[in-house]
Scaffold this motif. Sequence first.
Motif, PDB file in Angstrom:
ATOM      1  N   PHE A  26       0.833  -1.200   0.000  1.00  0.00           N
ATOM      2  CA  PHE A  26       0.000   0.000   0.000  1.00  0.00           C
ATOM      3  C   PHE A  26       0.873   1.258   0.000  1.00  0.00           C
ATOM      4  N   SER A  27       1.840   1.315   0.895  1.00  0.00           N
ATOM      5  CA  SER A  27       2.692   2.503   0.957  1.00  0.00           C
ATOM      6  C   SER A  27       3.566   2.615  -0.289  1.00  0.00           C
ATOM      7  N   GLY A  28       4.013   1.499  -0.822  1.00  0.00           N
ATOM      8  CA  GLY A  28       4.807   1.528  -2.046  1.00  0.00           C
ATOM      9  C   GLY A  28       4.010   2.036  -3.229  1.00  0.00           C
ATOM     10  N   ALA A  29       2.782   1.604  -3.347  1.00  0.00           N
ATOM     11  CA  ALA A  29       1.925   2.071  -4.442  1.00  0.00           C
ATOM     12  C   ALA A  29       1.673   3.570  -4.323  1.00  0.00           C
ATOM     13  N   LEU A  30       1.384   4.044  -3.119  1.00  0.00           N
ATOM     14  CA  LEU A  30       1.102   5.469  -2.939  1.00  0.00           C
ATOM     15  C   LEU A  30       2.341   6.338  -3.164  1.00  0.00           C
ATOM     16  N   ALA A  31       3.520   5.789  -2.945  1.00  0.00           N
ATOM     17  CA  ALA A  31       4.750   6.549  -3.179  1.00  0.00           C
ATOM     18  C   ALA A  31       4.936   6.878  -4.654  1.00  0.00           C
ATOM     19  N   THR A  32       4.234   6.172  -5.527  1.00  0.00           N
ATOM     20  CA  THR A  32       4.341   6.431  -6.973  1.00  0.00           C
ATOM     21  C   THR A  32       3.217   7.332  -7.476  1.00  0.00           C
ATOM     22  N   GLY A  33       2.408   7.847  -6.569  1.00  0.00           N
ATOM     23  CA  GLY A  33       1.260   8.676  -6.944  1.00  0.00           C
ATOM     24  C   GLY A  33       1.631  10.111  -7.252  1.00  0.00           C
ATOM     25  N   SER A  34       0.604  10.935  -7.338  1.00  0.00           N
ATOM     26  CA  SER A  34       0.784  12.344  -7.726  1.00  0.00           C
ATOM     27  C   SER A  34       1.203  13.244  -6.571  1.00  0.00           C
ATOM     28  N   LEU A  35       0.963  12.828  -5.346  1.00  0.00           N
ATOM     29  CA  LEU A  35       1.328  13.678  -4.207  1.00  0.00           C
ATOM     30  C   LEU A  35       2.813  13.543  -3.903  1.00  0.00           C
ATOM     31  N   SER A  36       3.477  14.673  -3.735  1.00  0.00           N
ATOM     32  CA  SER A  36       4.918  14.684  -3.462  1.00  0.00           C
ATOM     33  C   SER A  36       5.207  14.132  -2.067  1.00  0.00           C
ATOM     34  N   ALA A  37       6.459  13.765  -1.854  1.00  0.00           N
ATOM     35  CA  ALA A  37       6.872  13.210  -0.565  1.00  0.00           C
ATOM     36  C   ALA A  37       6.590  14.183   0.577  1.00  0.00           C
ATOM     37  N   ASP A  38       6.806  15.477   0.360  1.00  0.00           N
ATOM     38  CA  ASP A  38       6.567  16.423   1.450  1.00  0.00           C
ATOM     39  C   ASP A  38       5.078  16.525   1.790  1.00  0.00           C
ATOM     40  N   VAL A  39       4.200  16.431   0.801  1.00  0.00           N
ATOM     41  CA  VAL A  39       2.760  16.437   1.069  1.00  0.00           C
ATOM     42  C   VAL A  39       2.365  15.145   1.773  1.00  0.00           C
ATOM     43  N   ARG A  40       2.896  14.019   1.323  1.00  0.00           N
ATOM     44  CA  ARG A  40       2.590  12.735   1.970  1.00  0.00           C
ATOM     45  C   ARG A  40       3.006  12.748   3.445  1.00  0.00           C
ATOM     46  N   GLU A  41       4.169  13.316   3.718  1.00  0.00           N
ATOM     47  CA  GLU A  41       4.630  13.375   5.107  1.00  0.00           C
ATOM     48  C   GLU A  41       3.767  14.311   5.948  1.00  0.00           C
ATOM     49  N   ARG A  42       3.333  15.416   5.366  1.00  0.00           N
ATOM     50  CA  ARG A  42       2.423  16.314   6.085  1.00  0.00           C
ATOM     51  C   ARG A  42       1.128  15.584   6.445  1.00  0.00           C
ATOM     52  N   LEU A  43       0.587  14.816   5.498  1.00  0.00           N
ATOM     53  CA  LEU A  43      -0.638  14.058   5.772  1.00  0.00           C
ATOM     54  C   LEU A  43      -0.410  13.043   6.885  1.00  0.00           C
ATOM     55  N   ALA A  44       0.741  12.401   6.883  1.00  0.00           N
ATOM     56  CA  ALA A  44       1.068  11.434   7.936  1.00  0.00           C
ATOM     57  C   ALA A  44       1.161  12.118   9.290  1.00  0.00           C
ATOM     58  N   LEU A  45       1.755  13.304   9.319  1.00  0.00           N
ATOM     59  CA  LEU A  45       1.882  14.040  10.580  1.00  0.00           C
ATOM     60  C   LEU A  45       0.526  14.473  11.120  1.00  0.00           C
TER      61      LEU A  45
END
Length: 181
Positions: free
Chosen positions: A50-69
């Motif tokens: 799941f996390s690997g698939a989402l890492a290839t999506g349109s949201l950048s790493a910094d946005v993904r990390e903000r969502l996680a936080l």
Amino acid sequence: MSRLPQIQPENATGKAADLLAGVQKALGVTPNMTKAMVNSPAVLKAYLDFSGALATGSLSADVRERLALLTAEENACDYCLSAHTYIGTNLAGLDETEAHAARHGKSADAKAQAALTLAEAVLATKGEVTDADLDAARAAGLTDGDVAEVVAHVALNVFTNYFNRLAGTDIDWPVVRHGEH
């Protein structure tokens, strides 16, 4: 102290050993969360896929990390707050101010703010966002693909938050506690 065993890579066998070896190879470390998840190799594989698939999506790493936080703060998951503060500030390009702001649904970046605002609505309503929430996300520049990914990231992070809270996973990152200002 962890309430689920944290299986050490050197003691793992079969599928569990293979999965932990893959984590070590990919990250250079084997986080305690993965050592706890591998009690069920299916759970660790699901998380990695799941996390690997989402890492290839349109949201950048910094946005993904903000969502996680944001999600970790909302769910009071200190393990995830600690991990994502470290990852966000050391690997994804966030500064301490942005990482802290993300925990409270704020960002100076317009796209990140749109994603955080939508994620807050998803969390608050358990997915029952209003048409106005969705319209606002689109007006702020999120594509329908971005919207789908925001929901997916919230779901992935709720999973890890709940897992780590239940497991009592020992924090193996510089410690960050929820509710800290």
